[in-house]
Design a protein around this motif. Structure first.
Motif, PDB file in Angstrom:
ATOM      1  N   LEU A   1      30.364  47.072  30.885  1.00  0.00           N
ATOM      2  CA  LEU A   1      29.785  46.776  32.199  1.00  0.00           C
ATOM      3  C   LEU A   1      30.014  45.317  32.594  1.00  0.00           C
ATOM      4  O   LEU A   1      30.241  45.016  33.771  1.00  0.00           O
ATOM      5  N   ALA A   2      29.981  44.407  31.615  1.00  0.00           N
ATOM      6  CA  ALA A   2      30.266  42.995  31.909  1.00  0.00           C
ATOM      7  C   ALA A   2      31.727  42.823  32.323  1.00  0.00           C
ATOM      8  O   ALA A   2      32.042  42.063  33.248  1.00  0.00           O
ATOM      9  N   TRP A   3      32.640  43.528  31.654  1.00  0.00           N
ATOM     10  CA  TRP A   3      34.056  43.466  32.003  1.00  0.00           C
ATOM     11  C   TRP A   3      34.277  44.036  33.399  1.00  0.00           C
ATOM     12  O   TRP A   3      35.024  43.467  34.206  1.00  0.00           O
ATOM     13  N   GLU A   4      33.634  45.152  33.705  1.00  0.00           N
ATOM     14  CA  GLU A   4      33.755  45.748  35.044  1.00  0.00           C
ATOM     15  C   GLU A   4      33.308  44.749  36.109  1.00  0.00           C
ATOM     16  O   GLU A   4      33.990  44.556  37.122  1.00  0.00           O
ATOM     17  N   ALA A   5      32.160  44.086  35.886  1.00  0.00           N
ATOM     18  CA  ALA A   5      31.657  43.095  36.846  1.00  0.00           C
ATOM     19  C   ALA A   5      32.644  41.947  37.002  1.00  0.00           C
ATOM     20  O   ALA A   5      32.891  41.468  38.117  1.00  0.00           O
ATOM     21  N   ALA A   6      33.236  41.496  35.901  1.00  0.00           N
ATOM     22  CA  ALA A   6      34.205  40.398  35.965  1.00  0.00           C
ATOM     23  C   ALA A   6      35.442  40.801  36.756  1.00  0.00           C
ATOM     24  O   ALA A   6      35.988  40.000  37.532  1.00  0.00           O
ATOM     25  N   LEU A   7      35.907  42.027  36.586  1.00  0.00           N
ATOM     26  CA  LEU A   7      37.061  42.497  37.360  1.00  0.00           C
ATOM     27  C   LEU A   7      36.753  42.485  38.850  1.00  0.00           C
ATOM     28  O   LEU A   7      37.563  42.023  39.659  1.00  0.00           O
ATOM     29  N   LEU A   8      35.581  42.985  39.232  1.00  0.00           N
ATOM     30  CA  LEU A   8      35.220  43.014  40.651  1.00  0.00           C
ATOM     31  C   LEU A   8      35.028  41.608  41.208  1.00  0.00           C
ATOM     32  O   LEU A   8      35.501  41.296  42.306  1.00  0.00           O
ATOM     33  N   ASP A   9      34.335  40.742  40.463  1.00  0.00           N
ATOM     34  CA  ASP A   9      34.134  39.372  40.937  1.00  0.00           C
ATOM     35  C   ASP A   9      35.451  38.611  41.030  1.00  0.00           C
ATOM     36  O   ASP A   9      35.599  37.710  41.842  1.00  0.00           O
ATOM     37  N   GLY A  10      36.428  38.988  40.208  1.00  0.00           N
ATOM     38  CA  GLY A  10      37.743  38.362  40.252  1.00  0.00           C
ATOM     39  C   GLY A  10      38.702  39.030  41.218  1.00  0.00           C
ATOM     40  O   GLY A  10      39.881  38.684  41.249  1.00  0.00           O
ATOM     41  N   GLN A  11      38.207  40.002  41.980  1.00  0.00           N
ATOM     42  CA  GLN A  11      38.995  40.745  42.976  1.00  0.00           C
ATOM     43  C   GLN A  11      40.199  41.421  42.336  1.00  0.00           C
ATOM     44  O   GLN A  11      41.256  41.537  42.940  1.00  0.00           O
ATOM     45  N   ARG A  12      40.018  41.906  41.129  1.00  0.00           N
ATOM     46  CA  ARG A  12      41.068  42.616  40.399  1.00  0.00           C
ATOM     47  C   ARG A  12      40.819  44.114  40.570  1.00  0.00           C
ATOM     48  O   ARG A  12      40.493  44.835  39.631  1.00  0.00           O
ATOM     49  N   TYR A  13      40.945  44.575  41.811  1.00  0.00           N
ATOM     50  CA  TYR A  13      40.535  45.929  42.197  1.00  0.00           C
ATOM     51  C   TYR A  13      41.378  47.021  41.555  1.00  0.00           C
ATOM     52  O   TYR A  13      40.848  48.078  41.206  1.00  0.00           O
TER      53      TYR A  13
ATOM     54  N   GLN B   1      43.193  50.535  47.751  1.00  0.00           N
ATOM     55  CA  GLN B   1      44.492  50.257  48.368  1.00  0.00           C
ATOM     56  C   GLN B   1      44.327  49.404  49.615  1.00  0.00           C
ATOM     57  O   GLN B   1      45.107  48.477  49.859  1.00  0.00           O
ATOM     58  N   ARG B   2      43.321  49.698  50.414  1.00  0.00           N
ATOM     59  CA  ARG B   2      43.088  48.938  51.645  1.00  0.00           C
ATOM     60  C   ARG B   2      42.733  47.484  51.327  1.00  0.00           C
ATOM     61  O   ARG B   2      43.202  46.558  51.992  1.00  0.00           O
ATOM     62  N   LEU B   3      41.899  47.273  50.287  1.00  0.00           N
ATOM     63  CA  LEU B   3      41.537  45.901  49.919  1.00  0.00           C
ATOM     64  C   LEU B   3      42.742  45.096  49.446  1.00  0.00           C
ATOM     65  O   LEU B   3      42.727  43.865  49.507  1.00  0.00           O
TER      66      LEU B   3
ATOM     67  N   THR C   1      45.656  45.173  50.819  1.00  0.00           N
ATOM     68  CA  THR C   1      46.561  44.926  51.948  1.00  0.00           C
ATOM     69  C   THR C   1      46.029  43.770  52.786  1.00  0.00           C
ATOM     70  O   THR C   1      44.942  43.248  52.537  1.00  0.00           O
ATOM     71  N   ASP C   2      46.779  43.423  53.837  1.00  0.00           N
ATOM     72  CA  ASP C   2      46.298  42.402  54.772  1.00  0.00           C
ATOM     73  C   ASP C   2      45.513  43.037  55.925  1.00  0.00           C
ATOM     74  O   ASP C   2      45.241  42.394  56.918  1.00  0.00           O
ATOM     75  N   ARG C   3      45.139  44.316  55.772  1.00  0.00           N
ATOM     76  CA  ARG C   3      44.386  45.022  56.819  1.00  0.00           C
ATOM     77  C   ARG C   3      42.899  45.181  56.493  1.00  0.00           C
ATOM     78  O   ARG C   3      42.193  45.889  57.178  1.00  0.00           O
ATOM     79  N   ALA C   4      42.434  44.544  55.439  1.00  0.00           N
ATOM     80  CA  ALA C   4      41.019  44.616  55.065  1.00  0.00           C
ATOM     81  C   ALA C   4      40.284  43.473  55.757  1.00  0.00           C
ATOM     82  O   ALA C   4      39.848  42.519  55.123  1.00  0.00           O
ATOM     83  N   TRP C   5      40.128  43.593  57.069  1.00  0.00           N
ATOM     84  CA  TRP C   5      39.601  42.493  57.871  1.00  0.00           C
ATOM     85  C   TRP C   5      38.167  42.133  57.498  1.00  0.00           C
ATOM     86  O   TRP C   5      37.785  40.980  57.628  1.00  0.00           O
ATOM     87  N   THR C   6      37.394  43.102  57.045  1.00  0.00           N
ATOM     88  CA  THR C   6      36.013  42.773  56.673  1.00  0.00           C
ATOM     89  C   THR C   6      35.962  41.926  55.413  1.00  0.00           C
ATOM     90  O   THR C   6      34.928  41.355  55.099  1.00  0.00           O
TER      91      THR C   6
END
Length: 187
Positions: free
Chosen positions: A35-47, A94-96, A98-103
């Motif tokens: 769970l710590a590794w999962e959180a680190a991946l998300l916080d590092g934008q390693r989707y 996939q959307r995140l 790309t350059d189309r994830a405007w939010t």
């Protein structure tokens, strides 16, 4: 002398009445590190790497939290902020990327705190039920105030040849009305 079972909470939160025995310390450590590794991946934008942690039959859901009077029975929870499967999660990832994830342009600065991890045997021999709390800090741009999301999570983790995989996640936020700009981040 056996310790008392943790109290059951509202539907979807904590250990249900009659829950199984907690897992051993080695399994608890393995799950906590996962769970710590999962959180680190998300916080590092390693989707893409985060998405690799999903089982092919994953169910990833955050129901809308109703406000109920004490003693009122909760409904079936039909409304959800999101109710994703493997395909819809893949499209969000996939959307995140790309350059189309405007939010998420510029990307949010996030920090996930995963605590109160409880692990028990799951329904299958290769599965674990995991209950945890999540606190998400999120900051965007320079003019918006920071946001906090507090939630309980009930996960179904499954062992695979590649390690633990998330086969199910039910997220229960602690607010009935979310005060976030959007829900473009994963919990």
């Amino acid at each position: 002398m056996s310790s008392p079972a943790p109290p059951a909470g509202p539907a979807g939160i904590g250990l249900p009445a009659g829950a199984g025995l907690p897992a051993g310390i080695e399994v608890h450590y393995e799950v906590s590190q996962f769970l710590a590794w999962e959180a680190a991946l998300l916080d590092g934008q390693r989707y893409a790497e985060w998405f690799d942690l999903m089982a092919v039959d994953v169910a990833y859901r955050m129901a809308v939290r109703p406000t109920l009077a004490r003693g009122a029975a909760p409904g079936p929870g039909a409304m959800a902020h999101f109710d994703d499967d493997h395909y819809t999660l893949s499209k969000r990832v996939q959307r995140l990327l790309t350059d189309r994830a405007w939010t998420e342009d510029p990307p949010s600065r996030t920090r996930r705190f995963v605590t109160n991890v409880r692990v028990e045997a799951g329904p299958g021999d290769d599965e674990l039920r995991v209950f945890s709390y999540l606190l998400l800090f999120r900051s965007r741009l320079d003019v918006r105030p920071a946001e906090w999301v507090s939630a309980a999570r009930a996960d179904l983790l499954r062992r695979s040849a590649s390690g633990l995989r998330i086969a199910g996640r039910e997220i229960t936020v602690d607010e009935a009305v979310l005060h976030t700009q959007n829900l473009a981040v994963f919990l």
